[in-house]
Design a protein around this motif. Structure first.
Motif, short mmCIF file in Angstrom:
data_model
loop_
_atom_site.label_atom_id
_atom_site.label_comp_id
_atom_site.label_asym_id
_atom_site.label_seq_id
_atom_site.Cartn_x
_atom_site.Cartn_y
_atom_site.Cartn_z
N GLN A 107 -9.78 0.21 -1.05
CA GLN A 107 -8.81 -0.55 -1.84
C GLN A 107 -7.64 0.32 -2.29
N LYS A 111 -3.33 -1.18 3.03
CA LYS A 111 -3.55 -2.05 4.20
C LYS A 111 -2.60 -3.23 4.24
N THR A 113 0.23 -3.83 2.68
CA THR A 113 1.61 -3.40 2.90
C THR A 113 1.81 -2.99 4.36
N GLN A 144 -0.44 -12.26 -2.22
CA GLN A 144 0.27 -10.98 -2.12
C GLN A 144 0.81 -10.79 -0.70
N LYS A 244 1.93 6.48 1.89
CA LYS A 244 2.44 7.13 0.67
C LYS A 244 2.76 8.60 0.89
N GLY A 271 7.03 4.71 2.18
CA GLY A 271 7.62 4.00 1.06
C GLY A 271 7.02 2.61 0.92
N GLU A 272 7.40 1.92 -0.14
CA GLU A 272 6.82 0.61 -0.39
C GLU A 272 7.50 -0.49 0.41
#
Ligand SMILES: Nc1nc2c(ncn2[C@@H]2O[C@H](COP(=O)(O)OP(=O)(O)OP(=O)(O)O)[C@@H](O)[C@H]2O)c(=O)[nH]1
Ligand SMILES: [Mg+2]
Length: 438
Positions: A107, A111, A113, A144, A244, A271-272
């Protein structure tokens, strides 16, 4: 930037090499110590660091430089090659027309993203992606994913209230019949690790993935290797996605630890955002953290665009405005000038004439118009230009007098800089390339 700290300190090492008056044992030892320190700080395993630094020292001191390379370039090359070998071989990512990718991982590893990033990656390649949301553990997992996927314009199948991931996969596959690339996002939490492994095996049986990618958070550092090994043993992975890597102090540790287990790093997350995913290519990666830019990319592109003969002419004779125009055009074709200079080893560290690296593409274009508005005689010998002609040229090229003068100034500066090069401060093929850029 990726691995900022590591990059800063390794770039410092390269600078030390390029700035040293000469290469001797003392300098090599110092450089090796600096590299050790940089890698240890970014959490690379001690034994790996020791092995690596021993090899760098041996090769730098004992191996003869290959023809055409100076001693300095040889040492830089050794550092570069050894760091690449630390990160493993490049894994080509073949894009079949129909592919199924299953994402696995604990978790929070990234994954969900990554599934959207991958979908975006596939659609950029012209494939139609589709995501199946099979995480029935995380609260609101489907929502999400849906939100992220909307940004990427990607279709998703999921069951907000679903409890059976295998059934979700089955229904999802029916809906995905027209897709080229189906990505499966899975749960990261479970009652126990065994249960998670069991669910993943079951899902894999049903989904029949071409790729089973484990998603790992780089912040784990060296433990990333252990995690990769455990999942690989239990499930049989085809690769790893390290997420990350942006801003992770332990990125170096994660990368090397995973590479060491023999599981292939396929992608890195930087990155996000949904575009922050890259195919992992150790060569490009190391060039970047060494501040060498994309060395190989440059070699390829330089070969495509720089006409050897013209380079030789420039070196033989004067840098005429005609020659400068060819050079600007060559550079213009390669991309922003600053980026190109960054790709050349040692170059970014050298003192460049003020403003020379900041030339924008727009400016290059304007300079080209100006040169094109001159007569052939003027291009060969700009000293003959008087105020009247400068005005005419400015008008003819749709620029201003100031810009014409700026170009003439730039030309003079470059000519002078080129003379410095010719005096032989830099030798070898790389230097030739650098001269070609001028
Ligand atoms: N900075 C950065 N953040 C990332 C990256 N990848 C994912 N994240 C963030 O990490 C957090 C967790 O990402 P998720 O994609 O939800 O992780 P997950 O593995 O699906 O987590 P579970 O569904 O709970 O198992 C989110 O806040 C993401 O924005 C990355 O490459 N860089
Ligand atoms: Mg998730």
């Amino acid at each position: 930037m990726v691995l900022d700290k590591l990059s800063d300190s390794l770039t410092g090492v390269i600078k030390k090499i390029t700035r040293a008056p000469f290469i001797d044992e003392k300098l090599v030892k110092e450089v090796v110590r600096d590299i050790q320190r940089s890698l240890l700080v970014s959490d690379v395993n001690v034994r790996l660091v020791m092995d690596l630094s021993k090899r760098i020292e041996e090769r730098a001191l004992q191996q003869k430089a290959i023809a055409g390379l100076t001693k300095k370039e040889h040492v830089i090359k050794v550092v570069y090659e050894e760091l690449i070998s630390l990160l493993g071989e490049k894994q080509d990512y073949h894009l079949p027309t129909k592919t199924r990718v299953m994402l696995i991982g604990i978790q929070g590893s990234g994954k969900t993203t990554t599934s959207v990033k991958l979908a975006k990656f596939f659609s950029k390649k012209g494939l139609r992606p589709f995501i199946i949301a099979a995480d029935t553990y995380r609260p609101a997992a489907y929502d999400q994913l849906l939100q992220l996927a909307e940004k990427a314009n990607v279709k998703v199948y999921g069951e907000p209230e679903g409890k059976d991931p295998v059934k979700i996969v089955e229904s999802g596959l029916e809906k995905a019949a027209h897709a080229d690339a189906v990505i499966l996002d899975t749960a990261g939490r479970h009652k126990s690790e065994e249960e998670l492994f069991r669910e993943m095996k079951e899902l894999a049986q049903r989904f029949r993935p071409d790729e089973k990618l484990l998603v790992i958070d780089s912040n784990l550092g060296q433990s990333a290797g252990k995690q990769a090994a455990a999942f690989h043993k239990a499930i049989g992975l085809t690769g790893v996605v390290l997420t990350k890597l942006d801003g992770s102090a332990k990125g170096g540790g994660a990368l090397s630890a995973v590479a060491e287990t023999g599981t292939k790093i396929r992608f890195v997350g930087l990155g996000e955002g949904i575009d922050d995913l890259e195919i992992f290519d150790p060569e490009r990666f190391v060039s970047r953290i060494l501040g060498l830019g994309d060395l190989r990319g440059l070699m390829e592109r330089a070969q495509e665009h720089v006409d050897e003969e013209k380079v030789r002419d420039i070196l033989k004779g004067d840098l005429t405005l005609d020659a400068l125009r060819d050079q600007i055009k060559a550079i213009r074709n390669m991309g922003p000038l600053g980026n190109i200079l960054k790709m050349i080893p040692g170059f970014s560290m050298m003192s460049m004439p003020e403003g020379a690296t900041e030339m924008t593409e727009e400016k290059m274009d304007r300079f080209l118009y100006i040169i094109d508005s001159m007569s052939r005689k003027e291009r060969a010998d700009p000293k003959i230009l008087n105020a009247h002609r400068i005005n005419r040229i400015a008008r003819g090229s749709g620029t201003s007098r100031e810009e014409v003068k700026e170009l003439l100034n730039y030309h003079r500066t470059m000519k002078k800089a080129l003379k410095g090069f010719k005096k032989g401060r830099f030798k070898g093929p790389l230097a030739k390339m650098m001269r070609g850029m001028r």
